[in-house]
Design a protein around this motif. Structure first.
Motif, PDB file in Angstrom:
ATOM      1  N   ASP A 182       4.566   5.628  -0.296  1.00 54.07           N
ATOM      2  CA  ASP A 182       4.643   4.678  -1.399  1.00 54.07           C
ATOM      3  C   ASP A 182       3.271   4.286  -1.937  1.00 54.07           C
ATOM      4  O   ASP A 182       3.169   3.788  -3.050  1.00 54.07           O
ATOM      5  CB  ASP A 182       5.421   3.423  -0.973  1.00 54.07           C
ATOM      6  N   PHE A 183       2.248   4.468  -1.122  1.00 49.38           N
ATOM      7  CA  PHE A 183       0.900   4.105  -1.577  1.00 49.38           C
ATOM      8  C   PHE A 183      -0.055   5.264  -1.335  1.00 49.38           C
ATOM      9  O   PHE A 183      -0.998   5.152  -0.558  1.00 49.38           O
ATOM     10  CB  PHE A 183       0.431   2.826  -0.878  1.00 49.38           C
ATOM     11  N   PRO A 184       0.199   6.392  -2.009  1.00 47.55           N
ATOM     12  CA  PRO A 184      -0.559   7.608  -1.707  1.00 47.55           C
ATOM     13  C   PRO A 184      -2.045   7.470  -2.015  1.00 47.55           C
ATOM     14  O   PRO A 184      -2.852   8.185  -1.445  1.00 47.55           O
ATOM     15  CB  PRO A 184       0.094   8.667  -2.593  1.00 47.55           C
ATOM     16  N   GLU A 185      -2.401   6.580  -2.905  1.00 46.08           N
ATOM     17  CA  GLU A 185      -3.811   6.504  -3.278  1.00 46.08           C
ATOM     18  C   GLU A 185      -4.535   5.383  -2.556  1.00 46.08           C
ATOM     19  O   GLU A 185      -5.712   5.165  -2.765  1.00 46.08           O
ATOM     20  CB  GLU A 185      -3.927   6.343  -4.786  1.00 46.08           C
ATOM     21  N   ASP A 186      -3.811   4.687  -1.709  1.00 45.68           N
ATOM     22  CA  ASP A 186      -4.487   3.679  -0.911  1.00 45.68           C
ATOM     23  C   ASP A 186      -5.118   4.357   0.285  1.00 45.68           C
ATOM     24  O   ASP A 186      -4.769   5.465   0.656  1.00 45.68           O
ATOM     25  CB  ASP A 186      -3.503   2.595  -0.460  1.00 45.68           C
ATOM     26  N   ASP A 187      -6.025   3.638   0.859  1.00 43.97           N
ATOM     27  CA  ASP A 187      -6.825   4.194   1.922  1.00 43.97           C
ATOM     28  C   ASP A 187      -6.053   4.080   3.237  1.00 43.97           C
ATOM     29  O   ASP A 187      -6.349   3.237   4.062  1.00 43.97           O
ATOM     30  CB  ASP A 187      -8.108   3.341   1.980  1.00 43.97           C
ATOM     31  N   PHE A 453       3.174  -3.975   4.936  1.00 41.99           N
ATOM     32  CA  PHE A 453       2.153  -4.923   4.484  1.00 41.99           C
ATOM     33  C   PHE A 453       1.386  -5.558   5.630  1.00 41.99           C
ATOM     34  O   PHE A 453       0.272  -6.027   5.443  1.00 41.99           O
ATOM     35  CB  PHE A 453       2.776  -5.992   3.580  1.00 41.99           C
ATOM     36  N   PHE A 456      -0.920  -2.258   6.967  1.00 44.14           N
ATOM     37  CA  PHE A 456      -1.850  -1.569   6.085  1.00 44.14           C
ATOM     38  C   PHE A 456      -2.354  -2.483   4.977  1.00 44.14           C
ATOM     39  O   PHE A 456      -1.617  -3.311   4.464  1.00 44.14           O
ATOM     40  CB  PHE A 456      -1.183  -0.340   5.460  1.00 44.14           C
ATOM     41  N   CYS A 457      -3.609  -2.268   4.646  1.00 44.43           N
ATOM     42  CA  CYS A 457      -4.178  -3.036   3.545  1.00 44.43           C
ATOM     43  C   CYS A 457      -3.909  -2.253   2.274  1.00 44.43           C
ATOM     44  O   CYS A 457      -4.463  -1.201   2.047  1.00 44.43           O
ATOM     45  CB  CYS A 457      -5.670  -3.215   3.746  1.00 44.43           C
ATOM     46  N   ILE A 458      -3.015  -2.799   1.474  1.00 43.81           N
ATOM     47  CA  ILE A 458      -2.541  -2.068   0.318  1.00 43.81           C
ATOM     48  C   ILE A 458      -2.739  -2.918  -0.911  1.00 43.81           C
ATOM     49  O   ILE A 458      -2.609  -4.133  -0.870  1.00 43.81           O
ATOM     50  CB  ILE A 458      -1.042  -1.764   0.525  1.00 43.81           C
ATOM     51  N   GLY A 459      -3.046  -2.276  -2.002  1.00 35.46           N
ATOM     52  CA  GLY A 459      -3.079  -3.061  -3.229  1.00 35.46           C
ATOM     53  C   GLY A 459      -4.075  -2.553  -4.219  1.00 35.46           C
ATOM     54  O   GLY A 459      -5.051  -1.901  -3.886  1.00 35.46           O
ATOM     55  N   LYS A 460      -3.770  -2.857  -5.449  1.00 36.22           N
ATOM     56  CA  LYS A 460      -4.633  -2.355  -6.508  1.00 36.22           C
ATOM     57  C   LYS A 460      -5.730  -3.352  -6.808  1.00 36.22           C
ATOM     58  O   LYS A 460      -5.709  -4.460  -6.306  1.00 36.22           O
ATOM     59  CB  LYS A 460      -3.821  -2.061  -7.749  1.00 36.22           C
TER      60      LYS A 460
ATOM     61  N   THR B  54       4.198   5.685  -7.668  1.00 36.97           N
ATOM     62  CA  THR B  54       5.362   5.921  -6.814  1.00 36.97           C
ATOM     63  C   THR B  54       6.481   4.950  -7.174  1.00 36.97           C
ATOM     64  O   THR B  54       6.238   3.767  -7.367  1.00 36.97           O
ATOM     65  CB  THR B  54       5.025   5.747  -5.330  1.00 36.97           C
ATOM     66  N   TYR B 275       1.706  -6.643  -2.316  1.00 38.33           N
ATOM     67  CA  TYR B 275       1.204  -5.295  -2.575  1.00 38.33           C
ATOM     68  C   TYR B 275       0.052  -5.314  -3.554  1.00 38.33           C
ATOM     69  O   TYR B 275      -0.507  -4.306  -3.912  1.00 38.33           O
ATOM     70  CB  TYR B 275       2.330  -4.408  -3.132  1.00 38.33           C
ATOM     71  N   PRO B 277      -2.811  -7.665  -3.511  1.00 40.30           N
ATOM     72  CA  PRO B 277      -3.621  -8.796  -3.066  1.00 40.30           C
ATOM     73  C   PRO B 277      -4.962  -8.811  -3.793  1.00 40.30           C
ATOM     74  O   PRO B 277      -5.423  -7.773  -4.257  1.00 40.30           O
ATOM     75  CB  PRO B 277      -3.828  -8.506  -1.582  1.00 40.30           C
ATOM     76  N   PHE B 286      -7.552  -8.382   6.469  1.00 41.34           N
ATOM     77  CA  PHE B 286      -7.930  -7.193   7.239  1.00 41.34           C
ATOM     78  C   PHE B 286      -9.444  -7.201   7.495  1.00 41.34           C
ATOM     79  O   PHE B 286     -10.177  -6.381   6.950  1.00 41.34           O
ATOM     80  CB  PHE B 286      -7.511  -5.916   6.506  1.00 41.34           C
ATOM     81  N   GLN B 293     -11.302   0.740  -1.121  1.00 42.71           N
ATOM     82  CA  GLN B 293     -11.606   1.629  -2.233  1.00 42.71           C
ATOM     83  C   GLN B 293     -11.369   0.960  -3.584  1.00 42.71           C
ATOM     84  O   GLN B 293     -10.508   0.098  -3.733  1.00 42.71           O
ATOM     85  CB  GLN B 293     -10.843   2.945  -2.114  1.00 42.71           C
ATOM     86  N   GLN B 309      -9.910  -1.208 -10.627  1.00 41.39           N
ATOM     87  CA  GLN B 309      -8.709  -1.329  -9.801  1.00 41.39           C
ATOM     88  C   GLN B 309      -9.041  -1.571  -8.336  1.00 41.39           C
ATOM     89  O   GLN B 309      -9.867  -0.878  -7.750  1.00 41.39           O
ATOM     90  CB  GLN B 309      -7.863  -0.056  -9.932  1.00 41.39           C
TER      91      GLN B 309
END
Lengths: 460, 626
Positions: A182-187, A453, A456-460, B54, B275, B277, B286, B293, B309
């Motif tokens: 779901d978050f392919p471009e997140d690290d 969540f 993983f640290c997710i987000g734009k 996605t 999602y 933050p 974290f 990135q 972004q």
């Protein structure tokens, strides 16, 4: 939730009478029985006419092991109780056979019926009169609260904790796959197949262990809850030791009450029995005082069966009467101990409060009466007076769930080893997670998302 | 106040939900009015300059398959395109395109302006007029009264919105636009329960002040796959994005100033999305992560503004300047627009029906961010459904309800309406139970027929769909008949592709199923292969390769549909049903599910409650029959 899949259940009280019946209802009934039944005369089940029987054997198709000699009967829809195809397997009434047959049909495509589900279907399919609707609802409610009661007890138990641990690990795998999807471009660290396979294998080992435990009846929280009560020095600890013999399975401490009450798990004639052993407080003078009236009531309340011990060499005193008052509405085996000593007890009061059939005269120190007590426990279970059936069904249900979860994980591993994409493997892991959730009441979608969540640290 | 006219459908707002709603209603033949605060902000992308991603990419495809506009608009105005997750399986592949924001807006505005049956108007709606629990009209700030049969509210994040930048905060809409301060009160007065959500956006930086040599270039895909099933070749010279990372210094600056963040001082009361933050959130949550990135993305071809972004923030401006400049390549960054957080009113979506109509006011629909979602695509998805259903209402027809096995749109709406949401809701593929069926490549096969039936899909689109469907079916049928002999040529091919050799004849169909082989590869040994379009080939491959899994999910869907089709009549009084637990009575009374499947997904309603409900309904049915 399903409306018209094929369901199965034990439809007789376990052990009652000579035979037990496993009943299936739904369109796959016949094809399921075909997989596990071999006719004595080599006939084909598919050729059975409605309302006929066939004699033969239930055979585990995986191992070719003969499980029981049975008579199956077939009733074709719509002229049946549920208006669906029904197959009944009449087998020998023993606990083991009925349970194994039920497990086997579940493994081969049936689903364990919910409480009251046969009757529910009968009503929904127009078989039961409108005037019975409320009775049907009552039945569902009653059966559900019975099994809820058991489920609640179990949810606090050790098995539940172990299943939660397994689910937690599964969730870790799932969240990792899903986060990467779901978050392919997140690290996010790459999902490594070999790591998933390793983790899966560990989970499978754990599941297999639990399945084996289920088979030997050792699953902790599902024994018949039995309390031995009686005033100090009446012989409770001797009875416990006599019952335990060599068969003592596992000893657990109830957290927080370690020094007060101990739970012992024993196997009496194949029946898992959990004894709440108030003998742990034998050194003090007064049980009720030590653990408090409320606590005693609580243990008595929790018990399916009470073993009440009285010393025949002493007259009844206030303490005995107090206990009698507490337990007189429960299922009770009265053990009149120390009959080798001169009788000082007035039996009339006992007889007026308890069923005479359930009184055992014993001298535990000389082992006299111990076998009778075991027989009484067995009688209680097999007469259906205590909630034995639910206990066994719960056992079968859990085993079925554990088994199906394991199958899904094996498939998950297979898809990964075949080099299929992750989203396919994820379907299998999700299935396994959802299955186990049927024991603990957890559901997948939000759990996975929460885990993503938090891991993983997710987000734009 | 003057009488300004009468309409079938009035859409309030012209963001991504409003545009789809207005177009759908107008295209279905309804006299439609779309009122927006500012005509220059039609289809504005207030945050990231991209469409898709996605699950969101799936939504765009679905909107398109139903006859919506978003897919065509982005195909016409994209700067760069990427298919995500190409290695992770067919179900989770998603398209994502960078958009030229201004051109996208201009394009969409012009489509609206030229749409038959559709009137556009700049004004602010301040009050809804409801009579006998039915919407009859609305009032605007300029003093107009419009009469109408239905209203679709798509007010996005504008209701009582407040901008927060550190200790600075003021009432304002996104991007310097005006907020709508009056409509909230009108909604509240109608008994609609509101809540407050929060979201945020990063800074925009002048391209000329960025040193791209310190970043990694992120080009688009070589083969561009369009979003819309109506688009053919949309190749163009693509514009790259760039990747860089936060540094130790960034984290230090943020930690040192964390006490000035309104998230920590308590100045923000709204609930933000997990999602999405802010950078300060990420660093606090974290602490072990050494770097985060950052993607630097173009906002358009005719602007130097770049979107940063990964760096949304509500820190004070002076802190922002410091930490943005601590990032490699941004040392001399010239911030043109400061990052901000925005708080806004939205409604509790559990008040809606699956058609997106409010349960207790007939003809009043809600779509988009006002329903507690986030994202342009989620908004468009709800917009098209609300628009279709408003139009169907006008025509006295049954609403179009997509269920969880039909579309991501179905999952989205069912989640909102049945389960509600505690944070701005974003679509994720993990939310879909039948993910293998709900692929982005087959959205037209799932939905175009439905769109056609309600009268939104044009004849041209329908014919295209039929043609594609037929091509897929024909090719699969052909492949099923091809049997390959164990010849040297075939085995040579298999050896070359690390696939086990065959000793007897094999169906080509089974060879394509092998994980190491593809439809494309097997062309070498498939002599009769016709020349078919790329998208058809992809679909053929997916249907063959994952056949077993697809069949398994189809069986699950069959069971699901049976329960979903058990409808619950509107008039049921749950408090009268003996045997329902009180919690179940309360939850069912609140949600008022439309079918048994929906009822079973309400938290707090147990399987036994569902059994009781089923028996009650059967009782009712039989009594009626008697």
């Amino acid at each position: 939730m399903f409306l018209d899949d094929t369901i199965a259940a034990i439809s007789t009280p376990v052990g009652e009478g000579g035979i037990g019946i496993v009943r299936m209802s739904g369109k796959d009934s016949l094809s399921i029985i075909e997989k596990v039944f071999k006719s004595y005369k080599g006939k084909n089940v598919k050729d059975m006419k409605s309302y006929t029987m066939m004699y033969g054997f239930i055979i585990d198709p995986n191992t070719d092991e003969k499980i029981d000699e049975v008579i199956i009967s077939y009733m074709k829809a719509p002229n049946t109780y549920t208006r669906e195809d029904i197959v009944e397997i009449n087998c020998h009434g023993g606990v083991v056979a009925v349970k194994r047959i039920l497990s086997l049909v579940l493994k081969n495509g049936a689903r364990l019926a919910e409480p009251g589900e046969f009757t529910k279907r009968a009503f929904l399919n127009g078989r039961i009169d409108l005037s019975q609707a409320e009775a049907v609802i009552d039945l569902i409610r009653a059966k559900t609260s019975e099994s809820m009661h058991i489920a609640l007890e179990q949810s606090q138990g050790k098995l539940s904790q172990r299943i939660k641990d397994i689910m937690n690990r599964l969730l870790g795998i799932l969240a990792h796959i899903e986060a990467s999807v779901d978050f392919p471009e997140d690290d996010i660290e790459n999902v490594v197949s070999s790591k998933i396979i390793n983790d899966s294998n560990e989970i499978i080992k754990e599941l297999e262990h639990l399945i084996k435990n289920a088979e030997t009846g050792k699953i902790l929280r599902e024994g018949l809850n039995t309390s031995i009560v009686g005033k100090p020095n009446v012989g409770k600890s001797s009875l416990l030791n006599a019952l335990l013999e060599e068969k003592r399975a596992i000893v657990t401490d109830i957290p927080g009450t370690t020094r007060d009450v101990i739970e012992e798990y024993i196997n009496i004639r194949g029946i898992p029995v959990k004894i709440i052993d108030t003998a742990g407080i034998r050194e003090t003078q007064d049980i009720v005082e030590k653990i408090g009236v409320e606590k005693s009531k609580e243990y008595i309340e929790k018990s399916d069966l009470i073993i009440f011990m009285i010393d025949s060499s002493r007259p009844l005193d206030d303490e005995d009467l107090e206990i009698i008052e507490l337990i007189k509405n429960k299922k009770v085996i009265v053990v009149i101990n120390k009959i080798d000593l001169p009788m000082e007890l007035n039996l009339d009061i006992i007889k007026s409060n308890f069923n005479e059939e359930n009184i055992v005269f014993a001298s535990i120190n000389t082992e006299k009466g111990v076998e009778d007590i075991k027989q009484k426990i067995e009688d209680f279970v097999f007469s259906g007076e205590v909630k034995s059936k639910d206990i066994f069904v719960t056992n079968v249900r859990h085993k079925d769930i554990l088994f199906k979860a394991k199958e899904s994980i094996l498939k998950g591993i297979e898809t990964i080893e075949l080099g299929l994409p992750l989203d396919i493997a994820s379907v299998e892991y999700k299935d396994a997670y959802l299955k186990l959730g049927e024991i603990t009441g957890d559901t997948a979608a939000e759990d996975i998302i929460d885990r993503i969540f938090s891991d993983f640290c997710i987000g734009k | 106040m003057y009488f300004a006219g009468s309409y079938d459908v009035i859409v309030v707002g012209a963001g991504h939900a409003g545009c789809e709603a207005a177009l759908a209603a107008a295209r279905m033949g309804c006299k439609t009015l779309c009122i927006t605060l500012n005509l220059d902000s039609i289809a504005m992308m207030a945050c990231n300059p991209s469409i898709g991603g996605t699950a969101k990419g799936h939504l765009v495809r679905e909107v398109d398959a139903l006859g919506g506009q978003m897919g065509i608009a982005i195909d016409n105005t994209y700067l760069q395109s990427k298919m995500l997750n190409t290695a992770k399986g067919p179900a989770v592949q998603s398209l994502r395109a960078q958009a030229d924001k201004k051109r996208y807006q201009e394009y969409m505005k012009h489509v609206l302006e030229t749409q038959k049956n559709l009137t556009l108007k700049q004004d602010e709606v301040i009050e809804l007029d409801v009579k006998d629990n039915k919407i009859v009209g609305l009032k605007t700030k300029n003093g107009a009264y419009f009469e109408c049969k239905t209203v679709v509210i798509t007010s996005g994040t504008y209701l009582k919105s407040r901008i927060i930048i550190g200790d600075v905060s003021y009432n304002g809409g996104p991007n310097g636009l005006f907020p709508a301060n009056e409509l909230s009160d009108s909604l509240k007065a109608l008994g609609i329960s509101l809540r407050r959500f929060k979201t945020g956006t990063p800074a925009r930086i002048n391209r000329r002040s960025i040193d791209f040599s310190k970043m990694t270039i992120q080009p688009g895909d070589e083969r561009v796959i369009p979003f819309s099933f109506m688009s053919d070749n949309i190749e163009r010279v693509q514009i790259p994005c760039y990747l860089t990372y936060t540094t130790e210094e960034t984290h230090k600056i943020i930690k040192e100033n964390i006490h000035r963040s309104p998230l920590f001082t308590g100045d923000i009361e709204g609930v933000g999305p997990r999602y999405c933050p802010s950078i300060e959130d990420k660093i606090v949550k974290f602490p072990d992560k050494e770097r985060h990135q950052i993607f630097v993305e173009p906002e358009g071809e005719n602007t130097e503004e770049m979107y940063i972004q990964g760096m949304s923030s509500s820190m004070p401006e002076d802190v922002q300047i410091k930490f943005y400049r601590s990032i490699p390549g941004l040392e001399n960054a010239e911030i043109m627009r400061t990052a901000y957080a925005i708080e806004y009113d939205c409604i509790d979506p559990q008040q809606l029906k699956l058609s997106l109509e409010l349960k207790f006011i007939e003809g009043l629909f809600f779509a988009g961010q006002i329903n507690g979602t986030s994202g342009y695509e989620e908004a468009a998805a709800q917009g098209i459904i609300a628009g279709i259903n408003a139009a169907l209402k006008v025509k006295n027809k049954e609403p179009l309800i997509l269920d969880r096995s039909d579309a991501y749109i179905g999952v989205l709406i069912d989640d909102l309406v049945t389960k509600g949401t505690n944070e701005p809701y974003r679509m994720m593929t993990s939310r879909a139970e039948y993910r293998l069926l709900l692929r982005q490549d087959n959205a037209d096969l799932r939905l175009t027929e439905k769109g056609y039936r309600v009268g939104l899909v044009t004849e041209e689109r329908y014919q295209r769909y039929l043609k594609r469907k037929q091509a897929i079916e024909e090719e699969i049928q052909r492949i099923k008949k091809v049997i390959l002999p164990p010849s040297e040529e075939v085995n040579e091919f298999l050896r070359k592709n690390n696939s086990s050799e065959i000793k007897s004849g094999i169906h080509l169909y089974d060879l394509i199923k092998r994980p190491e082989l593809t439809y494309e590869l097997t062309k070498a040994i498939d002599k009769e292969r016709p020349d078919i379009p790329y998208d058809v080939a992809r679909e053929v491959e997916n249907q063959i390769k994952y056949d077993g899994y697809i069949q398994k999910q189809l069986q699950q869907v069959e069971q699901f549909k049976k329960i979903e089709q058990k409808r619950i009549p509107d008039f049921i009084d749950y408090n009268q049903i003996q045997g329902l637990r009180i919690e179940a009575q309360q939850k069912l009374s609140k949600i008022r599910p439309q079918n048994i499947g929906q009822a079973s997904r309400i938290s707090g309603v147990s399987p036994a409650d569902i059994s009781v409900l089923l028996i009650y309904l059967e009782q009712l049915r039989r009594k009626k029959g008697e």
